[in-house]
Design a protein around this motif. Structure first.
Motif, PDB file in Angstrom:
ATOM      1  N   PHE A  78       0.831  -1.206   0.000  1.00 15.19           N
ATOM      2  CA  PHE A  78       0.000   0.000   0.000  1.00 15.19           C
ATOM      3  C   PHE A  78       0.864   1.254   0.000  1.00 15.19           C
ATOM      4  CE2 PHE A  78      -2.194   3.340   2.391  1.00 15.19           C
ATOM      5  CZ  PHE A  78      -3.325   3.486   1.612  1.00 15.19           C
ATOM      6  N   VAL A  79       1.879   1.288   0.839  1.00 19.28           N
ATOM      7  CA  VAL A  79       2.711   2.483   0.987  1.00 19.28           C
ATOM      8  C   VAL A  79       3.527   2.733  -0.282  1.00 19.28           C
ATOM      9  CG1 VAL A  79       4.590   3.489   2.323  1.00 19.28           C
ATOM     10  CG2 VAL A  79       2.787   2.248   3.488  1.00 19.28           C
ATOM     11  N   TRP A  80       4.147   1.693  -0.821  1.00 16.39           N
ATOM     12  CA  TRP A  80       4.913   1.868  -2.053  1.00 16.39           C
ATOM     13  C   TRP A  80       3.995   2.148  -3.237  1.00 16.39           C
ATOM     14  CZ3 TRP A  80       9.664   3.234  -2.159  1.00 16.39           C
ATOM     15  CH2 TRP A  80      10.533   2.846  -1.145  1.00 16.39           C
ATOM     16  N   GLY A  81       2.785   1.611  -3.195  1.00 15.25           N
ATOM     17  CA  GLY A  81       1.812   1.900  -4.239  1.00 15.25           C
ATOM     18  C   GLY A  81       1.439   3.368  -4.284  1.00 15.25           C
ATOM     19  N   ILE A  82       1.343   4.009  -3.119  1.00 17.13           N
ATOM     20  CA  ILE A  82       1.043   5.447  -3.069  1.00 17.13           C
ATOM     21  C   ILE A  82       2.191   6.255  -3.683  1.00 17.13           C
ATOM     22  CG2 ILE A  82       0.703   7.397  -1.492  1.00 17.13           C
ATOM     23  CD1 ILE A  82      -1.792   5.713  -1.809  1.00 17.13           C
ATOM     24  N   VAL A  83       3.434   5.838  -3.427  1.00 13.89           N
ATOM     25  CA  VAL A  83       4.591   6.535  -4.016  1.00 13.89           C
ATOM     26  C   VAL A  83       4.532   6.443  -5.539  1.00 13.89           C
ATOM     27  CG1 VAL A  83       7.116   6.548  -4.219  1.00 13.89           C
ATOM     28  CG2 VAL A  83       6.054   6.166  -1.993  1.00 13.89           C
ATOM     29  N   ILE A  84       4.298   5.248  -6.046  1.00 17.35           N
ATOM     30  CA  ILE A  84       4.232   5.058  -7.496  1.00 17.35           C
ATOM     31  C   ILE A  84       2.998   5.761  -8.072  1.00 17.35           C
ATOM     32  CG2 ILE A  84       3.965   3.300  -9.298  1.00 17.35           C
ATOM     33  CD1 ILE A  84       5.622   1.449  -7.437  1.00 17.35           C
ATOM     34  N   TRP A  85       1.902   5.757  -7.332  1.00 22.47           N
ATOM     35  CA  TRP A  85       0.666   6.402  -7.791  1.00 22.47           C
ATOM     36  C   TRP A  85       0.887   7.893  -8.035  1.00 22.47           C
ATOM     37  CZ3 TRP A  85      -3.798   5.254  -9.831  1.00 22.47           C
ATOM     38  CH2 TRP A  85      -4.795   6.221  -9.851  1.00 22.47           C
ATOM     39  N   TYR A  86       1.471   8.584  -7.059  1.00 22.07           N
ATOM     40  CA  TYR A  86       1.641  10.024  -7.217  1.00 22.07           C
ATOM     41  C   TYR A  86       2.670  10.363  -8.293  1.00 22.07           C
ATOM     42  CZ  TYR A  86      -1.528  11.559  -3.638  1.00 22.07           C
ATOM     43  OH  TYR A  86      -2.660  11.833  -2.930  1.00 22.07           O
ATOM     44  N   THR A  87       3.658   9.500  -8.506  1.00 22.71           N
ATOM     45  CA  THR A  87       4.590   9.714  -9.608  1.00 22.71           C
ATOM     46  C   THR A  87       3.855   9.607 -10.944  1.00 22.71           C
ATOM     47  OG1 THR A  87       6.343   8.748  -8.255  1.00 22.71           O
ATOM     48  CG2 THR A  87       6.788   8.977 -10.597  1.00 22.71           C
ATOM     49  N   THR A  88       2.958   8.651 -11.043  1.00 20.06           N
ATOM     50  CA  THR A  88       2.158   8.486 -12.256  1.00 20.06           C
ATOM     51  C   THR A  88       1.199   9.657 -12.452  1.00 20.06           C
ATOM     52  OG1 THR A  88       2.301   6.095 -11.984  1.00 20.06           O
ATOM     53  CG2 THR A  88       0.605   6.921 -13.472  1.00 20.06           C
ATOM     54  N   VAL A  89       0.566  10.102 -11.374  1.00 21.80           N
ATOM     55  CA  VAL A  89      -0.332  11.257 -11.465  1.00 21.80           C
ATOM     56  C   VAL A  89       0.441  12.481 -11.965  1.00 21.80           C
ATOM     57  CG1 VAL A  89      -1.724  12.888 -10.116  1.00 21.80           C
ATOM     58  CG2 VAL A  89      -2.012  10.442  -9.787  1.00 21.80           C
ATOM     59  N   GLY A  90       1.659  12.676 -11.458  1.00 18.82           N
ATOM     60  CA  GLY A  90       2.486  13.794 -11.910  1.00 18.82           C
ATOM     61  C   GLY A  90       2.786  13.717 -13.394  1.00 18.82           C
TER      62      GLY A  90
END
Length: 144
Positions: free
Chosen positions: A40-52
């Motif tokens: 979950f935590v690493w998914g949030i990091v990757i998620w916001y990089t993708t959103v950017g």
């Protein structure tokens, strides 16, 4: 790098700011909220990089392609960021509900996980501002 409008510059700035947001979320979730689910935590990091990256990429559109209404950075960024987090809320609703209820009072207005959409809109606004400021916008970013 910042003198001429460039789509690559927009996407790079978006990814860097998304990564910074994701890393801040990582430390907030791990150290302040004691979330131990590493996926979950690493998914949030990757998620916001993708959103950017997505917010940076959509800077090419300065008007809606179908409705023909202008889409400035302060409209485009929050819509994309908010929409992306709105979709993510549907997939991880249970985990977000645990986080929001443990952070806020269960009877509070802020215990609803859909406040995550508002966070995405703020992140999208900030990312699109800096992407537009340093990378330009519109068709001129694709000219080269």
């Amino acid at each position: 790098m910042f003198k001429n409008p460039s789509l690559i510059t927009r996407i790079t700035i978006g990814k860097i700011l998304g990564l910074i947001t994701g890393i801040c979320s990582f430390f907030t979730l791990v150290y302040f909220l004691n979330i131990e689910n590493s996926l979950f935590v690493w998914g949030i990091v990757i998620w916001y990089t993708t959103v950017g990256a997505i917010v940076g990429m959509f800077g090419v559109y300065t008007s809606h392609p179908i409705l023909k209404i202008p889409m400035t950075w302060w409209v485009r960024g929050p819509i994309i960021g908010g929409w992306m987090n709105f979709l993510l809320t549907f997939f991880i609703y249970e985990q977000l509900e645990i986080i929001f209820v443990s952070t806020f009072n269960p009877e509070s207005l802020f215990s609803n996980p859909f406040w995550f959409t508002f966070e995405g809109a703020l992140v999208g606004l900030i990312i699109d501002y800096f992407s537009t400021r340093f990378g330009g916008e519109g068709q001129s970013t694709c000219a080269k």
